[in-house]
Design a protein around this motif. Structure first.
Motif, PDB file in Angstrom:
ATOM      1  N   ILE B 216       0.854  -1.183   0.000  1.00 27.46           N
ATOM      2  CA  ILE B 216       0.000   0.000   0.000  1.00 27.46           C
ATOM      3  C   ILE B 216       0.890   1.233   0.000  1.00 27.46           C
ATOM      4  O   ILE B 216       1.717   1.412   0.897  1.00 27.46           O
ATOM      5  CB  ILE B 216      -0.922   0.008   1.236  1.00 27.46           C
ATOM      6  N   ASP B 217       0.728   2.045  -1.030  1.00 28.49           N
ATOM      7  CA  ASP B 217       1.541   3.251  -1.185  1.00 28.49           C
ATOM      8  C   ASP B 217       3.027   2.922  -1.002  1.00 28.49           C
ATOM      9  O   ASP B 217       3.769   3.650  -0.324  1.00 28.49           O
ATOM     10  CB  ASP B 217       1.113   4.342  -0.194  1.00 28.49           C
ATOM     11  N   GLY B 218       3.430   1.817  -1.559  1.00 29.88           N
ATOM     12  CA  GLY B 218       4.848   1.450  -1.533  1.00 29.88           C
ATOM     13  C   GLY B 218       5.297   0.721  -0.280  1.00 29.88           C
ATOM     14  O   GLY B 218       6.416   0.222  -0.222  1.00 29.88           O
ATOM     15  N   LYS B 219       4.468   0.667   0.735  1.00 26.39           N
ATOM     16  CA  LYS B 219       4.860  -0.021   1.964  1.00 26.39           C
ATOM     17  C   LYS B 219       4.266  -1.437   1.974  1.00 26.39           C
ATOM     18  O   LYS B 219       3.206  -1.678   1.391  1.00 26.39           O
ATOM     19  CB  LYS B 219       4.316   0.708   3.195  1.00 26.39           C
ATOM     20  N   TRP B 222       1.838  -4.814   6.340  1.00 29.43           N
ATOM     21  CA  TRP B 222       1.931  -4.757   7.800  1.00 29.43           C
ATOM     22  C   TRP B 222       2.653  -3.499   8.275  1.00 29.43           C
ATOM     23  O   TRP B 222       2.353  -2.971   9.341  1.00 29.43           O
ATOM     24  CB  TRP B 222       2.593  -6.034   8.343  1.00 29.43           C
ATOM     25  N   THR B 223       3.625  -3.006   7.482  1.00 29.71           N
ATOM     26  CA  THR B 223       4.274  -1.738   7.837  1.00 29.71           C
ATOM     27  C   THR B 223       3.272  -0.594   7.712  1.00 29.71           C
ATOM     28  O   THR B 223       3.166   0.274   8.581  1.00 29.71           O
ATOM     29  CB  THR B 223       5.478  -1.472   6.905  1.00 29.71           C
ATOM     30  N   TRP B 224       2.514  -0.624   6.616  1.00 36.76           N
ATOM     31  CA  TRP B 224       1.494   0.408   6.419  1.00 36.76           C
ATOM     32  C   TRP B 224       0.504   0.406   7.589  1.00 36.76           C
ATOM     33  O   TRP B 224       0.150   1.447   8.132  1.00 36.76           O
ATOM     34  CB  TRP B 224       0.754   0.154   5.097  1.00 36.76           C
ATOM     35  N   LEU B 225       0.101  -0.799   7.966  1.00 41.72           N
ATOM     36  CA  LEU B 225      -0.870  -0.936   9.050  1.00 41.72           C
ATOM     37  C   LEU B 225      -0.334  -0.345  10.351  1.00 41.72           C
ATOM     38  O   LEU B 225      -1.020   0.421  11.041  1.00 41.72           O
ATOM     39  CB  LEU B 225      -1.208  -2.428   9.232  1.00 41.72           C
ATOM     40  N   GLU B 226       0.880  -0.699  10.666  1.00 38.05           N
ATOM     41  CA  GLU B 226       1.483  -0.211  11.908  1.00 38.05           C
ATOM     42  C   GLU B 226       1.577   1.315  11.908  1.00 38.05           C
ATOM     43  O   GLU B 226       1.213   1.974  12.880  1.00 38.05           O
ATOM     44  CB  GLU B 226       2.888  -0.834  12.040  1.00 38.05           C
ATOM     45  N   ASP B 227       2.069   1.861  10.795  1.00 35.73           N
ATOM     46  CA  ASP B 227       2.206   3.322  10.689  1.00 35.73           C
ATOM     47  C   ASP B 227       0.840   4.003  10.793  1.00 35.73           C
ATOM     48  O   ASP B 227       0.677   5.028  11.460  1.00 35.73           O
ATOM     49  CB  ASP B 227       2.860   3.698   9.351  1.00 35.73           C
ATOM     50  N   LEU B 232      -3.203   7.252  13.705  1.00 37.21           N
ATOM     51  CA  LEU B 232      -4.564   7.466  14.217  1.00 37.21           C
ATOM     52  C   LEU B 232      -4.536   7.720  15.720  1.00 37.21           C
ATOM     53  O   LEU B 232      -5.218   8.597  16.234  1.00 37.21           O
ATOM     54  CB  LEU B 232      -5.443   6.244  13.911  1.00 37.21           C
ATOM     55  N   LYS B 233      -3.716   6.929  16.397  1.00 39.33           N
ATOM     56  CA  LYS B 233      -3.608   7.092  17.848  1.00 39.33           C
ATOM     57  C   LYS B 233      -3.079   8.478  18.181  1.00 39.33           C
ATOM     58  O   LYS B 233      -3.596   9.177  19.062  1.00 39.33           O
ATOM     59  CB  LYS B 233      -2.676   6.008  18.400  1.00 39.33           C
ATOM     60  N   GLU B 234      -2.046   8.861  17.447  1.00 37.16           N
ATOM     61  CA  GLU B 234      -1.428  10.179  17.623  1.00 37.16           C
ATOM     62  C   GLU B 234      -2.472  11.286  17.422  1.00 37.16           C
ATOM     63  O   GLU B 234      -2.465  12.295  18.120  1.00 37.16           O
ATOM     64  CB  GLU B 234      -0.274  10.310  16.610  1.00 37.16           C
ATOM     65  N   ALA B 235      -3.369  11.065  16.481  1.00 37.98           N
ATOM     66  CA  ALA B 235      -4.378  12.085  16.161  1.00 37.98           C
ATOM     67  C   ALA B 235      -5.568  12.044  17.119  1.00 37.98           C
ATOM     68  O   ALA B 235      -6.542  12.769  16.919  1.00 37.98           O
ATOM     69  CB  ALA B 235      -4.853  11.898  14.717  1.00 37.98           C
ATOM     70  N   GLY B 236      -5.491  11.179  18.133  1.00 38.25           N
ATOM     71  CA  GLY B 236      -6.541  11.183  19.156  1.00 38.25           C
ATOM     72  C   GLY B 236      -7.716  10.268  18.879  1.00 38.25           C
ATOM     73  O   GLY B 236      -8.729  10.336  19.566  1.00 38.25           O
ATOM     74  N   VAL B 237      -7.584   9.404  17.885  1.00 35.09           N
ATOM     75  CA  VAL B 237      -8.661   8.445  17.628  1.00 35.09           C
ATOM     76  C   VAL B 237      -8.612   7.377  18.722  1.00 35.09           C
ATOM     77  O   VAL B 237      -7.551   6.855  19.049  1.00 35.09           O
ATOM     78  CB  VAL B 237      -8.500   7.793  16.235  1.00 35.09           C
TER      79      VAL B 237
END
Ligand SMILES: [Zn+2]
Lengths: 100, 996
Positions: B216-219, B222-227, B232-237
């Motif tokens: 996904i977008d070059g990643k 599982w790397t994409w998922l982790e990032d 999302l967590k960082e953004a307060g979700v």
């Protein structure tokens, strides 16, 4: 859980605070003793059992304690309007039009 | 490393071995495993026996839709749970698990004779059996069913865990954290909204966890998922795992159950096991993905037969090969990738069998490259192997003709009948569905809720499609929430998209009547059962469902509904939408009673209302009983006394000298205002307009139908103030009824109603010495017959407390009720108790109160009346103000049925043999008539501990008032009791004892 607008409190609150109280606009006759048996039986027992928009009573039992009227769709449980006891029956066609 | 585990694969932690037991045998798995994945790593497919036929079964799926692999889990005493899905239960050190529905062992099961007795259990078996001769039911079927029935075993110990309950209000709730849900969350994050993303799994990612090959977008996926999750967590979700949205209720209320401890080796202190979240979300996004459909063929339930997509999950998420030499059978492209991935992981795929004559060239080419034999236009007609599949029979299809079968050896059979969008929550909203002929499935259409559905739930396949759809579709919700809708673009490489066809039962060359081709695995419903149901006249899918029990097991038909519909529609010769889909109902997955109960258990199950005098009663060894929500002292036993002995003593002492009783629980309503008298007069049967201040009157409350609703003594405190009492249990009901009439029928009356039940403590003293005991404490007021006759009230100081003192009696003795502001109740009680020692004062409870009142024929509403009793029936016509213009129930009393002859009327009964009748016992006139006898009434009250020299009873008997002196009969299991009909007053009919 449905949310209901109490027309006395002016707030929309969870159904838990309210108690259903049967069909609306059934008026107890002024002089019951002058009623025939059929008329009195109809007042006591005959209800419309509507599928769709239904005029009914609710009581804000765990709030202001007031009885009020409502139009609720018995299929979707949507309330079109709630209004105070004693106010005239709203125009259903208009209500349905507005709710679209 | 266990035999079928692939080193370095999956999301399990190879450095953290975990030991658990299955049927007593220890197994080592890895942290991150479920019970199913860990067992499969050891080559264990057999995990349980089926419900009806006790057929051996293994895991067919890898998630919460699993119908077969149900296990019992145990964590020490009390913590046992049946029917847990092995595919969901995470393992931890020390977890004990057991297979179900087997006897004596999983591998050798006696109940499997049910399998041979197949005809006995076919569709509609339960209904047909009920119609057989009764002797058959008792002797043959019931014992057989009881032995065989039941899914797992109920826990027998009290659950030591706690369950929490929380509310959550948010702007946006996203259900399902696969690509579509995550993409939706990304657009909503960082815009000042409160956003919640939930997933039932232990980790987020959905299909990305099971098929991680896409970029996904070059990643890497599982790397994409982790990032993405970190962002999302960082953004307060708010991210919530192990949290299942179980139901979608009105106006965007979603019930969610969060499992907090079932995956932990040691229980953290002060942590509930589960938390029920009641979420009110302004907008909801449903992104629950799709569920794979099994294929329906003979032997499709043998352990080792599994959904192809689930085999992918075991391979990629858990690093487990479910077979070393699998065969794949499919009608959809997606299963081809399972074959490729397993082959790449070192398995030898014996064949890809596809029912379709034509399949995409690139898939065929890749199969060739990988050396996998391909059989297009083939069907599967049987499987072999006792507790695990070891061979599969494959036949060529030529149009509708099925050619000769060929057996292929295998150790697993991976099947795919295509995919069904998960529409459960969408359907809870009363969302409408539309049939899609191309996909052969229902798709979501409209919903009355503020709800958007996205991704595979609406029939889209592939990661890129899901990501883009989630990103676009959430825009509608964002706009409604007043923020800007944005769209992210996604580029996905190595995405896997595919198509397929939908099959009913796979074509076979064998007798369809003998095929055990399962549609509902958990309830053991076969395709044949469904067709039989249609042949026997079932037309609606709801009838077919109930007749066959298809889709009625704990998996709620997640796998069986669409296959069942396709087969039923075919049997009916109709299109699927004309047959319709059965209703999806909450909860989405089985939910513990604990989660629903939350805090409402044990002492918190119900409110316990205690009077101010309750503490004294407790200190004086009272036995309590619940009345309404009150805890009332029932009797006060002395050492060694039974209830009967205590009550007999309390009754005798009260009639001999003086008894004291806590009457504080009586309902009390203060009726105040210029129209108070008019209001009370309209509500109660008795005339109240002329009741003078300082006087009490017994009041009878009817419904407008004429039946007794409640009663109580009403005191007129002043011209505009009444103190109304109600029954203990009726207080709230009576106030509601009064409010109803006041607010809606007589809004012109100027009256205020206030519940004062808990404002007053009420102490009753009764007995020949009651006045003597009380007089010294009553300030400047003489308790004489002239000054304060029966049914009087006065505001006066008693023992230094302001009081409303009433002269009333519910015992037939001289009686007083002293109402003081509630907090003074206990002090007043103790003052009277101490002074009463000179008169051998006796405290009595509700039981004695019941006996003493019955001796006087005073009714208890709800015991001697049942909602169909009029004042005349109860012998209380004297309480009806017939000259009044109107009161509630006045017109009702004249209804034809209420003035009819032979109504049931309240009478006394005295048994000829001095025995005590049972309350509720039925009464007949002729004990020798044939059974069924004509019953003419029943016993409403019966006591033998009182002050009469024989037991007494009250009863409702047809025409009872004209049967005085006649004998009636009460048939009991062992004998028939004869009783004489009497009046209802057994003690002091002249009321001489009421006089001071
Ligand atoms: Zn209100």
């Amino acid at each position: 859980m449905i949310q209901i607008h109490c027309p006395y409190c002016g707030e929309t609150l969870p159904e838990l605070e309210f108690a259903y109280a049967g069909e609306a606009h059934i008026v107890r006759p002024e002089s019951p003793s002058e009623q025939t048996d059929e008329e009195w039986a109809a007042f006591l027992f005959l209800r419309d059992n509507v599928k769709g928009p239904h005029f009914e009573r609710w009581r804000h039992a765990h709030g202001c304690g007031r009885f009020f009227n409502a139009v609720r769709n018995t299929i979707t449980d949507r309330f079109y309007i709630t209004y105070k006891a004693g106010e005239p029956r709203p125009d259903l066609a208009k209500l349905l039009e507005e709710s679209k | 490393m266990s035999k079928h585990r692939l080193r370095g694969r999956g999301r399990v932690d190879a450095s953290q071995p975990v030991v658990f037991t299955f049927d007593g045998k220890p197994y080592t798995g890895l942290k991150g495993d479920t019970v199913a994945s860990a067992l499969l790593a050891h080559g264990v497919h057999l995990m349980g026996r089926s419900f009806k036929y006790h057929r051996p079964r293994g895991a067919i799926a890898a998630g919460s839709e699993e119908p077969n692999a149900l296990i019992g889990t145990r964590r020490g005493p009390g913590r046992f749970e049946p029917n847990t899905r092995a595919t969901v239960q995470e393992i931890w050190d020390g977890l004990e698990t057991n297979s179900q529905n087997k006897f004596p062992s999983l591998k050798w099961d006696v109940g499997a004779v049910n399998d041979a007795a197949y005809m006995l259990f076919s569709a509609g078996f339960y209904y047909k059996t009920f119609m057989w001769p009764r002797s058959f039911w008792d002797k043959v079927y019931e014992p057989f069913i009881r032995a065989a029935a039941g899914l797992g075993v109920s826990p027998s110990e009290e659950d030591p865990d706690t369950y929490a309950s929380r509310y959550l209000y948010c702007d946006l709730l996203i259900v399902g954290a696969g690509p579509a849900g995550i993409a939706a969350a990304r657009e909503a994050a960082g815009k000042g909204l409160s956003v919640v993303l939930v997933d039932e799994n232990s980790e987020m990612g959905g299909t990305l966890l099971s098929e991680p090959q896409s970029k996904i977008d070059g990643k890497s996926a599982w790397t994409w998922l982790e990032d993405e999750l970190a962002a999302l967590k960082e953004a307060g979700v708010k991210l919530m795992t192990r949290t299942t949205a179980i139901g979608y209720y009105h106006e965007n209320m979603i019930g969610m159950v969060e499992k907090l401890t079932d995956h932990l080796p040691t229980l953290p202190a002060d942590t509930p096991r589960e938390r029920m979240w009641r979420v009110r979300a302004k907008q909801v996004v449903l992104a629950q993905g799709a569920l794979e459909k099994p294929l329906v063929f003979h032997g499709n339930d043998r352990p080792g037969v599994m959904l192809a997509g689930s085999a992918q999950t075991y391979l990629h998420r858990y690093g487990v090969k479910v077979g070393e030499s699998p065969v794949v059978v499919t009608s959809h492209d997606s299963a081809w990738y399972a074959a490729f991935d397993l082959q790449a992981a070192g398995a030898y795929v014996q064949a890809i069998v596809d029912t379709r004559p034509q399949v995409r060239q690139d898939l065929q080419a890749e199969a060739r490259t990988r050396g996998i034999p391909v059989k297009l236009g083939h069907t599967v007609t049987a499987t072999g192997g006792r507790l695990r599949i070891n061979t599969v029979r494959v036949n060529p299809l030529n149009g509708t003709h099925v050619g000769n079968g060929q057996w292929i050896k295998c150790d697993a059979l991976l099947m795919s009948g295509g995919w069904t969008p998960s529409l459960h929550l969408f359907s809870h909203t009363k969302g409408s569905l539309i049939w899609d002929d191309d996909l052969t499935t229902f798709l979501p259409k409209d919903t009355p809720e503020d709800c958007i559905i996205t991704g595979a739930s609406r029939g889209l396949w592939g990661v890129e499609a899901a990501l883009k759809d989630g990103s676009v579709r959430v825009g509608e919700a964002l706009s409604k929430l007043g923020v800007e809708a944005t769209v992210s673009d996604y580029t996905v490489a190595d995405d896997r998209v595919g198509t397929g066809v939908t099959m009913r039962e796979l074509p076979t060359d064998r007798s369809a009547g003998k095929a055990k081709a399962f549609v509902d695995f958990q309830n053991d419903v076969t395709a044949k059962d469904l067709r039989l149901a249609v042949r026997e006249g079932m037309r609606s899918i709801e009838h077919v469902k109930r007749y066959t029990t298809n889709g009625m097991a704990t998996d709620q038909g997640k796998m069986s509904n669409i296959n069942g519909l396709n087969i039923a529609a075919d049997a009916l010769g109709k299109k699927q939408p004309q047959v319709g889909l059965t209703t999806f109902r909450p909860p989405y997955t089985p939910t513990t009673f604990g989660a629903f109960a939350g805090y409402h258990r044990g002492d918190h199950f119900e409110v316990v209302r205690k009077t101010q005098i309750d503490g004294w009663a407790e200190e004086n060894a009272a036995v309590f009983e619940p009345v309404g929500q009150w805890r009332r002292a029932r009797y006060f036993p002395k050492a060694g006394e039974t209830m009967d002995q205590a009550v007999a003593r309390e009754c005798a002492a009260t009639r001999a000298s003086v008894g004291i009783f806590d009457a504080s629980t009586l309902g009390k309503i203060e009726v105040v205002g210029p129209d108070a008298a008019e209001f009370v007069n309209r509500m109660y049967t008795n005339p109240f307009m002329k009741l003078a201040p300082g006087k009490c009157r017994y009041g009878l409350l009817l419904g407008d139908d004429g039946y007794i609703r409640d009663d109580g003594v009403i005191a007129r405190i002043s011209d505009e103030r009444f103190h109304v009492t109600t029954t203990t249990g009726g207080a709230a009901r009576v106030l509601t009824m009064m409010e109803d009439y006041l607010q809606t029928e007589w809004p012109d009356l100027n009256v205020w109603l206030t519940s004062t039940t808990e404002q007053w403590s009420t102490v009753a003293v009764n007995g020949p010495n009651a006045a003597k005991l009380l007089q010294p404490f009553v300030k400047d007021f003489a308790l004489t017959e002239d000054n304060f006759p029966h049914m009087s009230c006065v505001e006066v100081e008693v023992a230094g407390y302001p009081a409303r003192l009433w002269r009333v009696s519910f015992t037939g003795e001289i009686g007083f009720e002293i109402n003081v502001p509630a907090p003074y109740g206990r002090a007043l009680w103790e003052t009277l108790w101490d002074a009463g020692q000179a008169y051998d004062i006796t405290a009595y409870g509700t039981e004695t109160m019941h006996v003493l009142r019955a001796e006087k024929g005073y009714i208890i509403v709800g015991q001697d009346t049942d909602g169909t009793v009029t004042p005349y029936d109860a012998g209380m016509g004297w309480a009806v103000g017939t000259k009044k213009a109107d009161f509630v129930g006045m017109r009702g009393l004249k209804r034809p049925d209420l003035v009819a002859k032979n109504r049931k009327q309240l009478v006394g009964l005295v048994t000829e043999d001095q025995s005590c009748l049972e309350e509720g016992a039925q009464i007949v006139l002729d004990p020798n008539q044939p059974i069924p006898m004509k019953m003419v009434g029943h016993v409403t009250s019966s006591y033998h501990q009182g002050t009469t020299d024989h037991p007494i009873a009250l009863a409702l008997v047809e025409g009872g008032h004209s049967k005085m002196g006649e004998t009636v009969y009460i048939p009991m299991p062992d004998r028939t009791i004869a009783a004489k009909v009497t009046g209802t007053v057994f003690v002091d009919p002249e009321n001489a004892r009421l006089k001071i």
